[in-house]
Write an enzyme that holds these catalytic residues in place. Structure first.
Site, mmCIF file in Angstrom:
data_model
loop_
_atom_site.group_PDB
_atom_site.id
_atom_site.type_symbol
_atom_site.label_atom_id
_atom_site.label_comp_id
_atom_site.label_asym_id
_atom_site.label_seq_id
_atom_site.Cartn_x
_atom_site.Cartn_y
_atom_site.Cartn_z
ATOM 1 N N GLY A 10 0.832 -1.215 0.000
ATOM 2 C CA GLY A 10 0.000 0.000 0.000
ATOM 3 C C GLY A 10 0.858 1.253 0.000
ATOM 4 O O GLY A 10 0.515 2.252 0.627
ATOM 5 N N ALA A 11 1.972 1.205 -0.737
ATOM 6 C CA ALA A 11 2.945 2.304 -0.700
ATOM 7 C C ALA A 11 2.690 3.347 -1.784
ATOM 8 O O ALA A 11 3.496 4.251 -1.966
ATOM 9 C CB ALA A 11 4.363 1.750 -0.836
ATOM 10 N N TYR A 146 -14.756 -2.949 9.043
ATOM 11 C CA TYR A 146 -13.418 -2.356 9.140
ATOM 12 C C TYR A 146 -12.824 -2.635 10.531
ATOM 13 O O TYR A 146 -11.680 -3.089 10.661
ATOM 14 C CB TYR A 146 -13.496 -0.852 8.888
HETATM 15 N N1 LIG Z 1 -6.145 7.245 7.445
HETATM 16 C C1 LIG Z 1 -6.500 6.873 8.685
HETATM 17 O O1 LIG Z 1 -7.169 7.609 9.432
HETATM 18 C C2 LIG Z 1 -6.061 5.532 9.215
HETATM 19 C C3 LIG Z 1 -6.221 5.291 10.595
HETATM 20 C C4 LIG Z 1 -5.833 4.063 11.106
HETATM 21 C C5 LIG Z 1 -5.313 3.092 10.273
HETATM 22 N N2 LIG Z 1 -5.179 3.341 8.940
HETATM 23 C C6 LIG Z 1 -4.637 2.262 8.109
HETATM 24 O O2 LIG Z 1 -3.424 2.682 7.524
HETATM 25 C C7 LIG Z 1 -3.241 2.031 6.262
HETATM 26 C C8 LIG Z 1 -2.966 3.081 5.186
HETATM 27 O O3 LIG Z 1 -4.063 3.970 5.157
HETATM 28 P P1 LIG Z 1 -4.065 5.346 4.342
HETATM 29 O O4 LIG Z 1 -4.838 6.316 5.148
HETATM 30 O O5 LIG Z 1 -2.699 5.685 3.873
HETATM 31 O O6 LIG Z 1 -5.004 4.909 3.128
HETATM 32 P P2 LIG Z 1 -4.914 5.170 1.551
HETATM 33 O O7 LIG Z 1 -6.228 4.753 1.010
HETATM 34 O O8 LIG Z 1 -4.442 6.557 1.277
HETATM 35 O O9 LIG Z 1 -3.765 4.151 1.090
HETATM 36 C C9 LIG Z 1 -3.970 2.766 1.084
HETATM 37 C C10 LIG Z 1 -3.173 2.173 -0.057
HETATM 38 O O10 LIG Z 1 -3.381 0.741 -0.038
HETATM 39 C C11 LIG Z 1 -3.549 0.323 -1.388
HETATM 40 N N3 LIG Z 1 -4.303 -0.921 -1.453
HETATM 41 C C12 LIG Z 1 -5.590 -1.117 -1.077
HETATM 42 N N4 LIG Z 1 -5.964 -2.364 -1.369
HETATM 43 C C13 LIG Z 1 -4.902 -2.993 -1.945
HETATM 44 C C14 LIG Z 1 -4.681 -4.286 -2.479
HETATM 45 N N5 LIG Z 1 -5.657 -5.197 -2.529
HETATM 46 N N6 LIG Z 1 -3.460 -4.587 -2.967
HETATM 47 C C15 LIG Z 1 -2.469 -3.652 -2.963
HETATM 48 N N7 LIG Z 1 -2.630 -2.396 -2.499
HETATM 49 C C16 LIG Z 1 -3.837 -2.073 -1.983
HETATM 50 C C17 LIG Z 1 -4.287 1.477 -2.057
HETATM 51 O O11 LIG Z 1 -4.190 1.431 -3.478
HETATM 52 C C18 LIG Z 1 -3.637 2.701 -1.430
HETATM 53 O O12 LIG Z 1 -2.538 3.158 -2.173
HETATM 54 C C19 LIG Z 1 -4.516 1.203 6.031
HETATM 55 O O13 LIG Z 1 -4.290 -0.138 6.417
HETATM 56 C C20 LIG Z 1 -5.515 1.885 6.949
HETATM 57 O O14 LIG Z 1 -6.558 1.005 7.322
HETATM 58 C C21 LIG Z 1 -5.539 4.544 8.390
#
Ligand SMILES: NC(=O)c1ccc[n+]([C@@H]2O[C@H](COP(=O)([O-])OP(=O)(O)OC[C@H]3O[C@@H](n4cnc5c(N)ncnc54)[C@H](O)[C@@H]3O)[C@@H](O)[C@H]2O)c1
Length: 240
Positions: A10-11, A146
């Site tokens: 997810g980078a 979630y």
């Molecule tokens: N943003 C928040 O408030 C928050 C809070 C707690 C935890 N998180 C967790 O942190 C992590 C990153 O979140 P973020 O806010 O950067 O989200 P984001 O949506 O900006 O980034 C997530 C990335 O994961 C990739 N991804 C999703 N499904 C995929 C798959 N099947 N295969 C490969 N890549 C995939 C997406 O394309 C995206 O680039 C997630 O696991 C999220 O649940 C986020």
């Protein structure tokens, strides 16, 4: 040449991209995986390599990890960060939506962990950091799937730490609070942001930097005796 190697899922954007940037800054050779093709350019822009792969497909995930290990010449650190967010009332969550959220947020981490462990063992050990969430400890209305998926990440982390510790592989997860990324952006407005800010004694939401710093700590010598933990990064919104 970098002495340490890291794979981050997810980078392509958000927290994962910031972790990639931080690890490059800490001297790591970094390879980012994302289902979005933009990961190739995004990773390049921060000094990493990007490979596009849908990690929800176990065969594609295993192939991408093998290719990543090959390109890096080994792997010391795996950051399982890829995830998706859905907001749906409990009584309206379909079986398909439940399965999708659980598969992407939890099962992918099992698949990638299984794929990296032989190489970590061959290298004498390693570090795995799974991205859970504050939602895995205390969910919000509309987040049953979630929150359940992130609670699964916390449980997967604990058992992984038990089984992999003897091979000198540490496994922890991070539980961020609200981070202002593209994730869930469609559900927020200024009132909602103000309500969340008020829940933290620090009076603000998290930045992607707040999260990335914990990954570099856990991967460093300073974090050597930390394993099996679900570490809060939530500005004190919850304290357990
Ligand atoms: N943003 C928040 O408030 C928050 C809070 C707690 C935890 N998180 C967790 O942190 C992590 C990153 O979140 P973020 O806010 O950067 O989200 P984001 O949506 O900006 O980034 C997530 C990335 O994961 C990739 N991804 C999703 N499904 C995929 C798959 N099947 N295969 C490969 N890549 C995939 C997406 O394309 C995206 O680039 C997630 O696991 C999220 O649940 C986020």
């Amino acid at each position: 040449m970098a002495s340490q190697t890291a794979i981050i899922t997810g980078a392509g954007r958000g927290i994962g991209l910031k972790i990639a940037e931080a690890l490059v800054g800490a001297g790591y050779a970094v390879l980012g995986l994302d289902r979005n093709n933009d990961v190739v350019q995004a990773a390049k822009d921060v000094g990493a390599i990007g490979i596009a792969a849908d990690l929800a497909d176990p065969a594609a995930a295993a192939g991408a990890i093998a290719s990543a290990i090959d390109q890096l010449g080994g792997v010391h650190l795996l950051v399982n960060n890829a995830g998706i967010f859905r907001s749906t009332p409990l009584l309206e969550i379909s079986a398909d939506e439940w399965d999708t959220v659980m598969a992407v947020n939890a099962r992918t981490m099992l698949t990638t962990t299984q794929a990296v462990v032989p190489a970590m063992k061959a290298g004498g050990g390693g570090v795995i950091v799974n991205m859970a969430s504050m939602g895995g400890k205390e969910g919000e209305p509309g987040q049953a799937h979630y929150a359940a998926s992130k609670a699964a990440v916390i449980a997967l982390t604990r058992v992984s730490a038990m089984e992999l510790g003897p091979a000198n592989i540490k496994v922890n997860c991070l539980c961020p609070g609200y981070v202002l990324t593209d994730m869930g952006a469609e559900t927020r407005d200024p009132d909602l942001i103000a309500q969340w800010e008020a829940r933290s004694p620090l009076g603000r939401l998290a930045s992607t930097n707040d999260v990335a710093g914990h990954v570099t700590f856990l991967a460093s010598e300073a974090g050597a005796y930390v394993t099996g933990q679900a570490i809060n990064i939530n500005g004190g919104m919850i304290m357990y």
